[in-house]
Design an enzyme around this catalytic site. Structure first.
Site, PDB file in Angstrom:
ATOM      1  N   GLY A 240       0.835  -1.199   0.000  1.00  0.00           N
ATOM      2  CA  GLY A 240       0.000   0.000   0.000  1.00  0.00           C
ATOM      3  C   GLY A 240       0.862   1.239   0.000  1.00  0.00           C
TER       4      GLY A 240
ATOM      5  N   SER B 180       7.636  -8.009   7.119  1.00  0.00           N
ATOM      6  CA  SER B 180       8.954  -8.467   6.687  1.00  0.00           C
ATOM      7  C   SER B 180      10.050  -8.061   7.668  1.00  0.00           C
ATOM      8  CB  SER B 180       9.276  -7.955   5.278  1.00  0.00           C
ATOM      9  OG  SER B 180       9.293  -6.553   5.232  1.00  0.00           O
TER      10      SER B 180
ATOM     11  N   ASP C  93      11.109   3.995   4.125  1.00  0.00           N
ATOM     12  CA  ASP C  93       9.792   4.059   3.494  1.00  0.00           C
ATOM     13  C   ASP C  93       9.332   5.505   3.444  1.00  0.00           C
ATOM     14  OD1 ASP C  93       7.468   1.646   3.073  1.00  0.00           O
ATOM     15  OD2 ASP C  93       6.722   3.704   3.187  1.00  0.00           O
TER      16      ASP C  93
ATOM     17  N   HIS D   3       8.410   0.454  -6.723  1.00  0.00           N
ATOM     18  CA  HIS D   3       8.590  -0.316  -7.958  1.00  0.00           C
ATOM     19  C   HIS D   3       8.558   0.558  -9.204  1.00  0.00           C
ATOM     20  CE1 HIS D   3       8.027  -3.430  -5.088  1.00  0.00           C
ATOM     21  NE2 HIS D   3       6.720  -3.344  -5.057  1.00  0.00           N
TER      22      HIS D   3
END
Length: 227
Positions: free
Chosen positions: A52, A69, A86, A130
């Site tokens: 998300g 993770s 992040d 990504h």
């Protein structure tokens, strides 16, 4: 059954990480690559800590409540210092071996600032937005800071978020697949191409694996070894 000692796939499935058997199966590869590091006092970095966020049209200031993770890495690497990066805030998670950095991958200056506050890494995993230019920004800033013998991994090469991907940019998968075949990087931006090729002297190996480790499918994960 038959996996023997503590296995990363088992941990991924227990903590709810999509790196395990329920989706990507990356942990089958990582078990082989990372096992020699397991009992060592290493520095480990993961970028992109929870599914998300802006790549899915969700505000970067979203409420975050889990780190599947990171919890997996902390248990697997008993002595490692785990670092997380992040664009969303995960500073609420506290562990003596974990340190969080908030960073916008769209800004190389922001990535450089964050990496400058970190030690040199033994393992880096890019599981962030990504978007191709984000992956490439991160590699250009962080691979030079990777220790000799270290591993740099780029996940989810076959998917880029439409709202973030720059039109016409060379895909990261194509860059590493081309390097794997020809030994040189090709990019439609000559400056980016030159910067990647300047790093060739420090790359001792590069392998690109397809989704589900099925060669008939699209490229999914790249592993680059630092000389």
């Amino acid at each position: 059954m038959g996996r023997g000692q503590k296995n990363l796939t088992d941990l991924a499935d227990r903590f709810g990480s999509d790196k395990g058997s329920t989706k990507h199966r990356y942990t089958e590869l990582y078990q082989m690559l990372f096992l020699p590091f397991r009992e060592r006092d290493i520095n480990f970095l993961e970028m992109g800590l929870l599914i998300g966020g802006p790549e899915h049209g969700i505000d970067k200031d979203r409420k975050t409540e889990d780190l599947p993770s990171i919890r997996m890495w902390l248990e697997y690497f008993a002595k490692a210092k785990i670092h997380g990066l992040d664009v969303s805030d995960f500073s609420w998670f506290e562990h003596e071996r974990f340190k969080f950095f908030r960073c916008d991958m769209d800004s190389r200056a922001n990535i450089a600032e964050a990496s400058g506050a970190m030690p040199s890494m033994d393992i880096v995993i890019d599981d962030a937005s990504h978007a191709s230019h984000h992956q490439q920004n991160a590699f250009l800033e962080l691979f030079p800071r990777l220790k000799s013998g270290g591993l740099y991994v780029v996940e989810d090469l076959r998917w880029q978020p439409k709202m973030m991907e720059k039109s016409g940019i060379t895909k990261t998968a194509d860059m590493f697949q081309g390097y794997q075949v020809d030994g040189v990087f090709t990019h439609n931006d000559p400056d980016v191409q030159d910067q990647f090729n300047a790093l060739r002297k420090d790359i001792s190996g590069c392998f690109v694996f397809q989704a589900g480790f099925n060669k008939k499918k699209r490229d999914q994960v790249a592993v680059i070894h630092k000389r």
